[in-house]
Each structure stands twice: as structure tokens, then as C-alpha cells.
Design a protein around this motif. Structure first.
Motif, mmCIF file in Angstrom:
data_model
loop_
_atom_site.group_PDB
_atom_site.id
_atom_site.type_symbol
_atom_site.label_atom_id
_atom_site.label_comp_id
_atom_site.label_asym_id
_atom_site.label_seq_id
_atom_site.Cartn_x
_atom_site.Cartn_y
_atom_site.Cartn_z
ATOM 1 N N GLN A 64 0.807 -1.214 0.000
ATOM 2 C CA GLN A 64 0.000 0.000 0.000
ATOM 3 C C GLN A 64 0.845 1.272 0.000
ATOM 4 O O GLN A 64 0.308 2.365 -0.114
ATOM 5 N N ALA A 97 2.875 4.196 14.356
ATOM 6 C CA ALA A 97 1.527 4.755 14.157
ATOM 7 C C ALA A 97 1.152 5.662 15.328
ATOM 8 O O ALA A 97 0.577 6.731 15.132
ATOM 9 N N ILE A 117 -1.758 6.200 7.966
ATOM 10 C CA ILE A 117 -1.618 5.544 9.269
ATOM 11 C C ILE A 117 -2.127 4.115 9.167
ATOM 12 O O ILE A 117 -1.560 3.196 9.747
ATOM 13 N N GLY A 118 -3.194 3.922 8.359
ATOM 14 C CA GLY A 118 -3.690 2.571 8.126
ATOM 15 C C GLY A 118 -2.610 1.679 7.523
ATOM 16 O O GLY A 118 -2.412 0.544 7.949
ATOM 17 N N THR A 119 -1.869 2.235 6.542
ATOM 18 C CA THR A 119 -0.792 1.470 5.923
ATOM 19 C C THR A 119 0.259 1.076 6.951
ATOM 20 O O THR A 119 0.753 -0.045 6.971
ATOM 21 N N ILE A 179 -12.418 10.451 -3.065
ATOM 22 C CA ILE A 179 -11.269 9.681 -2.607
ATOM 23 C C ILE A 179 -11.307 8.246 -3.144
ATOM 24 O O ILE A 179 -10.275 7.684 -3.519
ATOM 25 N N GLY A 180 -12.507 7.669 -3.219
ATOM 26 C CA GLY A 180 -12.620 6.301 -3.698
ATOM 27 C C GLY A 180 -12.164 6.178 -5.143
ATOM 28 O O GLY A 180 -11.383 5.290 -5.489
ATOM 29 N N VAL A 199 -0.161 0.814 10.204
ATOM 30 C CA VAL A 199 -0.725 -0.178 11.131
ATOM 31 C C VAL A 199 -0.745 -1.552 10.485
ATOM 32 O O VAL A 199 -0.418 -2.559 11.112
ATOM 33 N N ASN A 200 -1.079 -1.591 9.193
ATOM 34 C CA ASN A 200 -1.171 -2.880 8.516
ATOM 35 C C ASN A 200 0.145 -3.623 8.476
ATOM 36 O O ASN A 200 0.173 -4.838 8.359
ATOM 37 N N GLY A 250 -5.937 17.675 9.828
ATOM 38 C CA GLY A 250 -6.409 16.294 9.702
ATOM 39 C C GLY A 250 -7.744 16.056 10.359
ATOM 40 O O GLY A 250 -8.011 14.968 10.857
ATOM 41 N N PHE A 309 -7.416 14.571 6.063
ATOM 42 C CA PHE A 309 -7.789 13.471 6.962
ATOM 43 C C PHE A 309 -7.688 12.143 6.241
ATOM 44 O O PHE A 309 -7.185 11.157 6.788
ATOM 45 N N TRP A 310 -8.162 12.118 4.986
ATOM 46 C CA TRP A 310 -8.157 10.853 4.243
ATOM 47 C C TRP A 310 -6.737 10.396 3.989
ATOM 48 O O TRP A 310 -6.438 9.210 4.057
ATOM 49 N N PHE A 313 -5.468 9.160 7.325
ATOM 50 C CA PHE A 313 -6.161 7.915 7.657
ATOM 51 C C PHE A 313 -5.566 6.748 6.877
ATOM 52 O O PHE A 313 -5.202 5.725 7.447
ATOM 53 N N TYR A 314 -5.405 6.948 5.571
ATOM 54 C CA TYR A 314 -4.917 5.851 4.748
ATOM 55 C C TYR A 314 -3.457 5.547 5.064
ATOM 56 O O TYR A 314 -3.034 4.400 5.110
ATOM 57 N N LEU A 318 -8.297 6.634 -5.444
ATOM 58 C CA LEU A 318 -7.546 5.436 -5.059
ATOM 59 C C LEU A 318 -7.698 4.337 -6.102
ATOM 60 O O LEU A 318 -6.732 3.631 -6.415
#
Lengths: 485, 499
Positions: free
Chosen positions: A320, A413, A401-403, A473-474, A405-406, A387, A394-395, A398-399, A477
Motif C-alpha cells: 500500500q 503509528a 496511518i492505516g498502511t 477519494i474512492g 498499522v497494517n 487532519g 484526513f483521508w 487515515f490511509y 484510489l
């Protein structure tokens, strides 16, 4: 050497850069022929060439090569070039204003601007270290001049500072290339990584350290960050915004191309150094941003934190990484562009709020009373920078920090979360001035002295993207996934 | 009406945007109109809600980020529906009772935006959507407190913002981790709790994630020791800010526990029952004493709010249907009662421009109607039988008695403190000798009566006949408990949770 034909060079790959080179040279020629052409004319010519360039970039095929592998088009380069061009396109539109500033008297301004874009385009679409350096130098030299041409006491100081340190950092980059060549007798990153067997060689350490210094300078990471605030402060708002976005995405791509292969080899010391740089950049820069009294200086320090966020995505190298980097940076681009447009619109030469700074926080005190519309737009951009959902950045956060965390880096994070809280703190300081303090200026007109249809357009574009990012955003991506397949 | 929930959420937001075009003179009427329509919409939602059905109703789902499983996923059940009705009810009444004169247009638009975020928080089933509404609600509150507050308004609003933001960003990391865990188990990305309910979590992960979510919710509730933002926010906030803060925003935290923490981390919840119960009792006892020491009426009510939130938290962690139903019912009760009290204090402040307890005495002789209303609110606040709070507190103690009789006895006796300081407040302000400068005070006018009468009626009506509401809540609470039981990984937990 028999098979050296024109077709083998595959010149069509060169089209995007070629278009801009023609454009830049055309502007110089036109200036020779007719002296009194207006700013509007040059801006529109620049815009047209950038638009053609954008179309050329978007229609180029991933996987094409030219000049026997010297230029390579891959997904990364297409997206990075698009971000560079969109950023340049919107920033150059800010040139048309009712007030007279020194830089717009020269046609060379627009020409240099286009050359700098070409430089960044070369930089991101090659794995050849020499070509990368060349692109870097072309772009940087143009930017030094573009900053100095603003012709204030501070802009010249900023340009000299930027030039001196930039030259040193480039020499480090060159040194890194030398050592790599010594080790692998190649200057192409793909070949280099293929030829390196052992990762603990002293020369590798030396070379990577050189690259680290150079890229650290370009991305203004701690401890190579001291130039940022002064350069931002001295540049015009257009150039400050430009250098906060466009050179950095190019730098990020270089960092990605250089470090990712080595990080995938699990070199522990490189990982640790990068980790240290990321954490210290995020925390120190945000602390520094909290205590600034000038909006431009604050944005300078905040941009360090944002670069560090991106570097965190590079550090963890999972599937990601690239999506999160580009998503973050495109959202950051619109947010920052909005902020700098607001600053540019409110720019005047009065210096009535502060002796040295053009954009002190106090200038925007009680903006909600004197110019409600500008205040709302400005605070939306600042909330986005902090953010706060549902705004654009924010998006990205979010994405990203998500990466992180993953890939299991919970502590990284959490550090990013802490730096997010600090970002809220410094953004809120300005928001408090805008929304909550008593007005210093009852006449709202003083905040829109530079307003024109063109910068209204840029502001509206950024505001729409920032405000309605939830719905785009969708798609964005999805597009990245398709290109980076 | 399958889009009813989106309409309820988006209607105030669109109203707020269009409100920018309305002139200042008619903006108050505009705001009232929008909020009344919104209230009617939520009533319609309640009427069309099937109270016997299990699970979420009025579900809507639109994709936001398909590749990462983020959806615009809405739905209500018996737990959230009344909180949505309460939000629109209190927003409507506080709008009618609005007394601010300065920049009224900005204020009304901000309140309408806030109403959107409040209904959004209670209707969101996707955790990211929930987080968006949760965080975005900070922005209007920041502006309401900071723009119309008292002397230290900027300090109070920024403190509020930073405190709640810090807690919730840790929660965001918890959410991201949970979605990653879901991905490793099922191979698809999702942020929807209805999906997450299908996967059980290992015990040690539950403990960590419970901690992350706890921080977000506990700061919002606010639990001791994270409570310091609340008194300063309440002191500085204008009346309408205090009303909405006390009656709805605090409930977001306790709602979060019931909606997310309990069903998602059942074993961790059981593990933390005693620590949190003790924290809740400390909340009740400590803030009751602090409230008694206050000299400012608003501060006293603010601290009593924290004490009530402690009781609500206690009920939530009883982990049986009586306790949780009671805690949701007390959320409604406290929402109405504390909102009413803050409105009444605001009315007094508009007349005298003071909130000090010592500044008043003997007001009942000159403002009988006001004193009557205040009396009903005060006795409701101390959970007198036949008032709305009694039902909630009774159920909570009934529920928690099954967990630990000792702690229940301690908590219940601490409640007596509430009666002491509340009646002390009432005695000081309404009895005794009337001050000379207060002899010209007028009793409630028509507008104020219009604001207060619905609150008083609701307080008494639901205190006497709470059945239609408690039944609906109970159905959903039992379903939540069955989810907990199903998802628990330890046998111990399954044994402890009885539906």
C-alpha cells in the motif's frame, strides 16, 4: 552500433518533457520579438503548455522506455508527473493579479517555471542516477532564481541560503553516485540493486549516507531542515507554495526509488536511521510550528512533518506504500495550495501588522467578522491541514496511518498520532485567530487586495476538493490502483 | 422511506448551507423551522421503527473507498434511535430558547451543523463514518464556545478540542488495527461493525483495543481523571452550548461504549468491569463533593453532570439487560434534565447577568413559575421517583447489584450527596429573603415557557410511564448481549453475561 536508429530511441516517450521545453523556449523567443506582452498572455501560454503536458503524461503507457532505458515510464512516474503538473498549473494561475510584483515583469519568470517542471519530470521518470541528478539540478537552479526574482531583501537572502545549501546537498548526491559506481560499476538503480550481494559493505553505508543527506535536505527532514522557515518566509506566496509541494513529490519518488530496494534487503542500520529521522522530524518540526508567529514560517515547519509522514510510508515498504504516498500528497497539495492562495490574495506591501513578516498570525485576527467568506474558506483549509475529518488531508492521514498499522508498526503509528495532535495544536492557533479573536481590521477589503478571477478559481478548486474529498477519494484510489498495477 | 436516515442527517447540513443566504433578521425563525422539521423527521423515524425487530433497521450503504472497505453505512436500533430523537428534541428547544443577540446568524448555522454531526454519530454503523462525525462535531463546538463564551472562552474551547481530539486519534489507530485484523481473518477489508461482529478477537488483542477505544470514549464522557475540560467548557460556554454539550455530546461517549466496546471486546469488557466500576464510583463521589463546593450555578450543574455520567458508566458495565437499559434510559433522562437546568440558568443569567449562587436568594416570591420549573428539574436531577431519572438510576442499581452489591451500595449512598447539593442550591436561590435589586425581575415570558414546558412534560411523563421506550431499548440491549456472548473467547465471559 548498427542498430542505432531513430526508432530505437523511442522519442515518443520524451513528448511530455519535449512539449514543455518547446514552450519554455517559445516564451523566450516571444520576449525577444515583442517586449510589451502582458502577464496574462504569458500565464495563458504557460497554462496551455502545461495542459498539453498533462494530457501527454496521462496518455503515456506504463512500461515504455526511451534512450535505451535512460527514461522509463512507470506508474510511479505517471502519477508523480501528474501531481507536479497539476500543482504547477494551479500555482502559475495565481500570477494574474491587479497588483504589480517585480517577478511578473520578466518573461523569463514563466520560462524558468516551465524549465523547473521539466526538471522534476526528468527526475521522477528515470532510474539512472545521473539523469536524476541532472533533473534535480535543472529544477533547483530555476527555483533559486524564481525565489530571488521576487526582489525583496528577504527573498534574495532566501535564494542565497537555498542555493548554497542546495549545492552542498547536490554534491552529496553526486558523491553517493560515485561510491555506488565504484562498488557496482553502474549508475542505474535497477542494475545497482541487482549487483549488490552483501549489504554490510562500508562503501554501501557511505553511499547511502550521502543519499540520505541529500534527500534529507530536499525533503527538509530533521536535521537538515534549518533552511525551510527562512526560505518560505523570503519567497513569494506562489513560490513558497510551489516549493512546499512540487519539489517534494519529486524528492519523495527519489527516496522511494533509492531506499526501497535496500529496505527490502532488511538492512537494519538504514531502517534505524530512517526511523530516527522520521520520528524526530515529526515531533521537532511540529513543536517548532507551534511557536511561530508568522503563518508562512509555521507552514514551513508543518511541511517538514508532512514529509516525515510520507517517509514513514516508504520505511515500511508494503503493497500500500505507493498508494498512500500519492493519496496523501495529492490531498496535501490541494490543502496547502488553498492556504497559500488565501495568503497570496491577502498579500500587500503595507507591513502594518509586523515589522518583518508579511503574514503574522495577528493579521488574521477576527477575519470572520471582517471577511466571513474568506475566513470560512481559510479555516476549512486549516482544519484540513490538522487532519480533521471529513476534509481532504484526513483521508491522507487515515490511509497512511492505516498502511503503517497494517505492517504492524503500532509504535510508529502512535508517534504519528501524537504528531497529529501537535498538528491540531498549531493549526488551531491560527484558527483561533481567524474565528475567535476580536477583529483588528474592520475593513474586509484589505484581505482581498490581490484578488482576481484566476486566484478565485484556484481557491474554489482547492476548496471543492478539500470539502468534498469524501466523494472523490474512492475514485482517486481506484485510479492509483489501476496505474500502479 | 429507505433513505430516511440520510435525509435526517443531511437535512440540517443543507439547512445550514442555505442559511448562509438568509438575512440576519429572520435567521432565528429559519433555524427554528429547520429544527422543528428535523424533529418531526426523527419522530417519523421513531413511528416507523419496528420495536419488536432485532438488529439494525433503516440500513443504508454506499461505497466511499471500495478498495479499502470504507462505506457510508447507516442504521438504527433501539439503542440509538432515542438518542437521535433526543438530539433533535434538545436542538429544537435550545434553538427556541436562544437568547444570544450577537452574530446570531453564525450561531444558528453552527448549531445546525452540530445537529448534523450528532445525528450522524448515533446513526453511523461504519466506524470510519462514526469517527468522521465524532471528530467533526468538535469544530462547531469549538466555534460556539470560543465565539460566544465568557472571558476565558478561547482557553476553554481549545482545551476541549485538544483533549477530545487526543483521545479519539488513539481510537482511530484502534479502528485501523481492527480492520487490519479483520482483513487477515477474512481476506476482505471492512470497517463496518456488522461485519466485525462475525469475527472473534483473541483475548490479548481485545485488551489493547479496548484500551484504545476506552481513551476516546472516556475523555468524551468525561471520566475522572480526564474530566478537567468539562467544567471550564461549561463555565465559558453560552447557554445553547452548555445545553447541547451536556445533553447530547457527553452521551456520545457512553453510547460509544455500548455500541462498540461491549460487543466488540466482550472478554476485555469483563476483565475491566471492576476497574471501570471503581472509576465510575470515584467519579460519582469525587464530583459530588466538588459540586458541593462550587459557587457558580453552572459549575455545580456541570459537576453533577459528571456524577450522572458516572452512574451511566456504572450501568453500562453491569453487563446485564437491566443495567444497560437503565444506562441508556438515564442518558435520555439526563439529556433532558441537565439540558433543562442549563436552559433555566441561562434564563436567569439573561435577567441578572450573574451565575453566582450567593447573588440570589428568595427568587420564588417573585418568579413562582420559574421556581416551579426549577424545582421539578432539581428533583428530577436527584432521581426522585416519578421523574425520568429515577427509572434510569433504579434500573442501573438493580443491574449492578447482581454484579457487586457492595459497590452498588457505595454508589447509591453517594447519590445522596447529589440530593444534598441540589437542594442546597435550590434553598439558597429560591428561599430566604429577596434581594432589593431583584424585585424588578419578571417571571418567565411566553418564549421561555414554550421552551421549558415540553421538557417538564417529558420529565414527568417518561418518569411515570417509561414502558414504550424501555421495551424497545431492552430488545436491542438483549441482542447486543447475545452478540457479546457469541463473540466471547473465554468460557468465563460466556458464563458471566446473562441476557
Amino acid at each position: 552500433m548498427n542498430n542505432l536508429t531513430l526508432e530505437a530511441l523511442n522519442l515518443s516517450v520524451f513528448t511530455p518533457m519535449g512539449v514543455l521545453l518547446i514552450g519554455a523556449l517559445l516564451i523566450l523567443c516571444l520576449d525577444l520579438i515583442q517586449k510589451d506582452l502582458s502577464v496574462n498572455f504569458y500565464t495563458m501560454i504557460t497554462t496551455i503548455f502545461l495542459l498539453v503536458d498533462l494530457v501527454a503524461v496521462l496518455s503515456s503507457n506504463s512500461g515504455d522506455e526511451a534512450f535505451f532505458g535512460l527514461l522509463k515510464v512507470d506508474g510511479v512516474s505517471i502519477i508523480a508527473q501528474s501531481i507536479v503538473i497539476v500543482g504547477a498549473l494551479l500555482f502559475i494561475l495565481l500570477s494574474i493579479i491587479p497588483k504589480k510584483f517585480n517577478e511578473f515583469r520578466f518573461a523569463e519568470y514563466f520560462s524558468l517555471f516551465l524549465f523547473s517542471v521539466v526538471g522534476f519530470q526528468f527526475m521522477v521518470s528515470s532510474t539512472n542516477l545521473i539523469l536524476i541528478l541532472l533533473g534535480l539540478e535543472i529544477a533547483s537552479l530555476c527555483i533559486y532564481i524564481l525565489i530571488a526574482i521576487h526582489n525583496t531583501h528577504k527573498s534574495i537572502e532566501a535564494a542565497i541560503k537555498f542555493f548554497t545549501l542546495g549545492a552542498i546537498s547536490s554534491s552529496f548526491f553526486l558523491l553517493g553516485i560515485f561510491v555506488m559506481y565504484l562498488l557496482t560499476s553502474s549508475i542505474d538503480l535497477v542494475e545497482i540493486t541487482a549487483r549488490i550481494q552483501t549489504s554490510n559493505h562500508t562503501l554501501i553505508i557511505l553511499s547511502l549516507c550521502c543519499f540520505l543527506v541529500s534527500i534529507g535536505f530536499k525533503l527538509s527532514l530533521v536535521p537538515f531542515h534549518r533552511w525551510v522557515a527562512d526560505v518560505y518566509d523570503g519567497s513569494s506566496e506562489i513560490m513558497a507554495g510551489y516549493i512546499s509541494i512540487v519539489p517534494k513529490i519529486a524528492g519523495i519518488v527519489i527516496a522511494y526509488r533509492i531506499f526501497t530496494p535496500f529496505l527490502e534487503m532488511n538492512i537494519e542500520w538504514l531502517y534505524n536511521i530512517l526511523y530516527f529521522i522520521i520520528v524526530s522530524s515529526m515531533l521537532l518540526s511540529n513543536i517548532m510550528a507551534m511557536v511561530q508567529n508568522d503563518v508562512k514560517r509555521m507552514l514551513g515547519y508543518s511541511s517538514i512533518g508532512h514529509s516525515a509522514f510520507i517517509l514513514a510510508a516508504i520505511l515500511i515498504t508494503n503493497e500500500q506504500t505507493l498508494h498512500s504516498i500519492f493519496l496523501y500528497w495529492s490531498m496535501f497539495m490541494f490543502t496547502n495550495m488553498g492556504i497559500f492562495t488565501v495568503l497570496w490574495v491577502s498579500r500587500n506591501k503595507l507591513k502594518k501588522w509586523h515589522k518583518y513578516h508579511d503574514q503574522p498570525h495577528i493579521k488574521f485576527s477576527g477575519l470572520i467578522y471582517s471577511n466571513p467568506f474568506l475566513a470560512i474558506v481559510f479555516s476549512v483549509f486549516m482544519f484540513s491541514l490538522a487532519g480533521i475529518p471529513p476534509f481532504a488531508l484526513f483521508w491522507g492521514k487515515f490511509y497512511l496511518i492505516g498502511t503503517v498499522v497494517n505492517s504492524g508498526e503500532i509504535y510508529l503509528a502512535l508517534t504519528m498520532a501524537v504528531s497529529g495532535i501537535m498538528a491540531v495544536f498549531y493549526s488551531l492557533r491560527l484558527i483561533v485567530y481567524i474565528l475567535l479573536k476580536e477583529p483588528v481590521e474592520l475593513d474586509g477589503q484589505i484581505y482581498i487586495t490581490n484578488v482576481s478571477w484566476y486566484n478565485k478559481f484556484v481557491m474554489a478548486m482547492s476548496a471543492i476538493v478539500v470539502f468534498f474529498s469524501m466523494s472523490i477519494i474512492g475514485g482517486l484510489l481506484g485510479y492509483f490502483y489501476e496505474i500502479l498495477k | 422511506m429507505e433513505h430516511l436516515l440520510s435525509i435526517i442527517i443531511l437535512f440540517p447540513a443543507i439547512g445550514a448551507l442555505l442559511g448562509l443566504l438568509v438575512d440576519t433578521k429572520s435567521i432565528k425563525t429559519y433555524g427554528i423551522t429547520i429544527s422543528v422539521i428535523e424533529f418531526c423527521l426523527t419522530l417519523f423515524l421513531w413511528v416507523s421503527f419496528d420495536s419488536k425487530a432485532i438488529g439494525f433497521q433503516f440500513q443504508e450503504i454506499y461505497s466511499l473507498i471500495p478498495s479499502y472497505g470504507v462505506n457510508f453505512h447507516l442504521g438504527v436500533d433501539g439503542i440509538s434511535i432515542f438518542l437521535i430523537v433526543l438530539s433533535s428534541f434538545m436542538a429544537m428547544l435550545s434553538m427556541i430558547g436562544l437568547q444570544e443577540k450577537r452574530d446570531i446568524k453564525h450561531l444558528i448555522i453552527t448549531i445546525l451543523m452540530l445537529e448534523m454531526t450528532m445525528t450522524g454519530v448515533f446513526a453511523a454503523l461504519d466506524t470510519i463514518l462514526f469517527y468522521i462525525f465524532w471528530e467533526f462535531s468538535l469544530v462547531p463546538v469549538l466555534y460556539v464556545i470560543g465565539g460566544w463564551g465568557g472571558k476565558n472562552r478561547i482557553y476553554a474551547s481549545v482545551k476541549f478540542f485538544i483533549f477530545t481530539f487526543s483521545g479519539s486519534i488513539i481510537m482511530l489507530i484502534g479502528i485501523l488495527f481492527l480492520s487490519h485484523y479483520y482483513y487477515t481473518q477474512t481476506g476482505t477489508w471492512s470497517f463496518s461493525i456488522t461485519d466485525w461482529f462475525n469475527v472473534s478477537l483473541p483475548y490479548n488483542i481485545q485488551l489493547w483495543l479496548f484500551g484504545a477505544f476506552f481513551l476516546g470514549f472516556a475523555i468524551k464522557i468525561p471520566m475522572v481523571p480526564f474530566h478537567t475540560w468539562l467544567p471550564s467548557a461549561h463555565t465559558e460556554a453560552p447557554t445553547i452550548g452548555s445545553v447541547i454539550l451536556a445533553s447530547i455530546l457527553l452521551k456520545m461517549g457512553s453510547y460509544g461504549f455500548i455500541r462498540f466496546s461491549l460487543p466488540l471486546f466482550p472478554d476485555a469488557t469483563v476483565y475491566f468491569v471492576y476497574p471501570i466500576a471503581i472509576l465510575a464510583i470515584i467519579m460519582i463521589v469525587y464530583t459530588s463533593f466538588v459540586a458541593f463546593a462550587q459557587k457558580n450555578i453552572k459549575q455545580m450543574i456541570a459537576y453533577s453532570s459528571i456524577a450522572h455520567m458516572g452512574v451511566i458508566t456504572l450501568g453500562t458495565f453491569a453487563l446485564n439487560s437491566e443495567g444497560i437499559t437503565g444506562s441508556i434510559f438515564l442518558m435520555l433522562g439526563h439529556g433532558i434534565v441537565s439540558g433543562g437546568l442549563f436552559l433555566l440558568v441561562g434564563m436567569l443569567y439573561n435577567r441578572v447577568h450573574s451565575k453566582e449562587i450567593d447573588a440570589f436568594s428568595g427568587l420564588s416570591t417573585i418568579m413562582p413559575m420559574y421556581a416551579f420549573m426549577f424545582a421539578i428539574m432539581i428533583i428530577a436531577s436527584v432521581a426522585f421517583p416519578m421523574t425520568i431519572n429515577f427509572v434510569g438510576e433504579f434500573l442501573i442499581f438493580l443491574g449492578f447489584f447482581q454484579v457487586s452489591p457492595t459497590l452498588t451500595i457505595i454508589a447509591a449512598s453517594a447519590i445522596v450527596m447529589g440530593a444534598i447539593y441540589s437542594l442546597y442550591l435550590f434553598r439558597k436561590v429560591f428561599f430566604g429573603k429577596l434581594k432589593d435589586e431583584h424585585k424588578i425581575l419578571k417571571d418567565l415570558n411566553k418564549n421561555e415557557l414554550f421552551t421549558m414546558v415540553p421538557i417538564v412534560v417529558m420529565t414527568l411523563a417518561l418518569g411515570i410511564y417509561p414502558k414504550p421506550i424501555t421495551d424497545t431499548i431492552d430488545t436491542s440491549v438483549k441482542h447486543t448481549l447475545s452478540i457479546m456472548k457469541e463473540r466471547a473467547v473465554l468460557e468465563e465471559t460466556k458464563r458471566l453475561i446473562n441476557e
